[in-house]
Scaffold this motif. Structure first.
Motif, PDB file in Angstrom:
ATOM      1  N   ALA A  25      -1.718   9.210  -2.320  1.00 22.70           N
ATOM      2  CA  ALA A  25      -2.447   8.616  -1.199  1.00 22.70           C
ATOM      3  C   ALA A  25      -3.939   8.506  -1.480  1.00 22.70           C
ATOM      4  N   TRP A  26      -4.542   9.591  -1.994  1.00 19.72           N
ATOM      5  CA  TRP A  26      -5.982   9.566  -2.244  1.00 19.72           C
ATOM      6  C   TRP A  26      -6.350   8.591  -3.363  1.00 19.72           C
ATOM      7  N   GLN A  27      -5.530   8.509  -4.379  1.00 14.26           N
ATOM      8  CA  GLN A  27      -5.786   7.559  -5.466  1.00 14.26           C
ATOM      9  C   GLN A  27      -5.667   6.117  -4.963  1.00 14.26           C
ATOM     10  N   THR A  28      -4.705   5.881  -4.068  1.00 11.80           N
ATOM     11  CA  THR A  28      -4.549   4.551  -3.486  1.00 11.80           C
ATOM     12  C   THR A  28      -5.771   4.185  -2.653  1.00 11.80           C
ATOM     13  N   LEU A  29      -6.237   5.125  -1.852  1.00 15.07           N
ATOM     14  CA  LEU A  29      -7.438   4.888  -1.053  1.00 15.07           C
ATOM     15  C   LEU A  29      -8.645   4.629  -1.964  1.00 15.07           C
ATOM     16  N   GLY A  30      -8.773   5.428  -3.006  1.00 13.91           N
ATOM     17  CA  GLY A  30      -9.858   5.229  -3.967  1.00 13.91           C
ATOM     18  C   GLY A  30      -9.774   3.877  -4.650  1.00 13.91           C
ATOM     19  N   ILE A  38       0.842  -1.209   0.000  1.00 17.28           N
ATOM     20  CA  ILE A  38       0.000   0.000   0.000  1.00 17.28           C
ATOM     21  C   ILE A  38       0.873   1.255   0.000  1.00 17.28           C
ATOM     22  N   ILE A  39       1.937   1.255   0.780  1.00 21.35           N
ATOM     23  CA  ILE A  39       2.849   2.410   0.803  1.00 21.35           C
ATOM     24  C   ILE A  39       3.519   2.577  -0.556  1.00 21.35           C
ATOM     25  N   MET A  40       3.947   1.483  -1.175  1.00 21.23           N
ATOM     26  CA  MET A  40       4.584   1.563  -2.491  1.00 21.23           C
ATOM     27  C   MET A  40       3.618   2.110  -3.543  1.00 21.23           C
ATOM     28  N   VAL A  41       2.387   1.621  -3.531  1.00 21.62           N
ATOM     29  CA  VAL A  41       1.388   2.113  -4.481  1.00 21.62           C
ATOM     30  C   VAL A  41       1.062   3.576  -4.173  1.00 21.62           C
ATOM     31  N   GLY A  42       0.957   3.921  -2.909  1.00 22.32           N
ATOM     32  CA  GLY A  42       0.673   5.302  -2.524  1.00 22.32           C
ATOM     33  C   GLY A  42       1.753   6.266  -2.972  1.00 22.32           C
ATOM     34  N   ARG A  43       3.000   5.867  -2.886  1.00 24.32           N
ATOM     35  CA  ARG A  43       4.101   6.716  -3.365  1.00 24.32           C
ATOM     36  C   ARG A  43       4.069   6.863  -4.884  1.00 24.32           C
ATOM     37  N   ARG A  44       3.608   5.821  -5.538  1.00 25.35           N
ATOM     38  CA  ARG A  44       3.604   5.826  -7.004  1.00 25.35           C
ATOM     39  C   ARG A  44       2.454   6.658  -7.570  1.00 25.35           C
TER      40      ARG A  44
END
Length: 173
Positions: free
Chosen positions: A36-41, A27-33
């Motif tokens: 954060a809001w897109q990862t949550l979405g 989740i942190i790797m995807v969030g950095r990429r």
């Protein structure tokens, strides 16, 4: 048998200990990429799509199980599919990308056949190891005498003398 339970217990312990750590890292790797809001979405979108897919596949699995039972067919494949959809649905409802991918593989009808032999083999190992119904069936002795009659033909002790026992079966229409 105790050693096997110990190994399975340790494997489950490690799975539940390691999996959340892996999920947080992903989740942190995807969030950095992507942010954060897109990862949550994306996580919320996976949950909604997963819930819809599980509901749809559960209905299909349930319908197949009912059809097999109504036709008198042994529902091994249908039971396996229902169990895989249930496990996949549980994985899809957990937050995280790794469990979502694993759950999706178990729920989708074209990837489920890949997991079906694994589950069937695991169940077969458990049954052959002496747990479940197989143990009960091997311990049961089958006798052609009615249950109320002893070997010498007299009434069994639980049957009072002179009581008539009528054997039959109940049929629901």
């Amino acid at each position: 048998m105790a050693a096997r339970r110990g190994r399975i217990g340790w494997a489950m312990f490690l799975f539940f200990l390691v999996m959340p750590v892996i999920e947080v890292i992903v989740i942190i790797m995807v969030g950095r990429r992507i942010g954060a809001w897109q990862t949550l979405g994306l996580l919320v979108l996976w949950s909604v799509v997963g819930a819809w897919l599980v509901k749809r596949q559960w209905r299909t699995a349930w319908r197949g199980l009912r059809t097999a039972l109504q036709t008198g067919k042994m529902p091994a494949r249908e039971l396996t599919d229902a169990a895989l959809v249930l496990i996949g649905g549980a994985l899809l409802f957990l937050p995280g990308f790794v469990t979502d991918v694993l759950g999706l593989l178990l729920v989708l009808p074209f990837t489920r056949p890949l997991a079906r032999p694994l589950l069937q083999a695991a169940v077969a190992r458990r049954v052959l190891a002496g747990s479940g119904f197989a143990m009960q069936a091997t311990e049961t002795t089958y006798d052609s005498r009615p249950p109320h009659q002893q070997q010498d033909g007299r009434a069994a002790p639980g049957n009072a003398a002179g009581e008539e026992i009528i054997e039959g079966e109940i049929v629901d229409d």
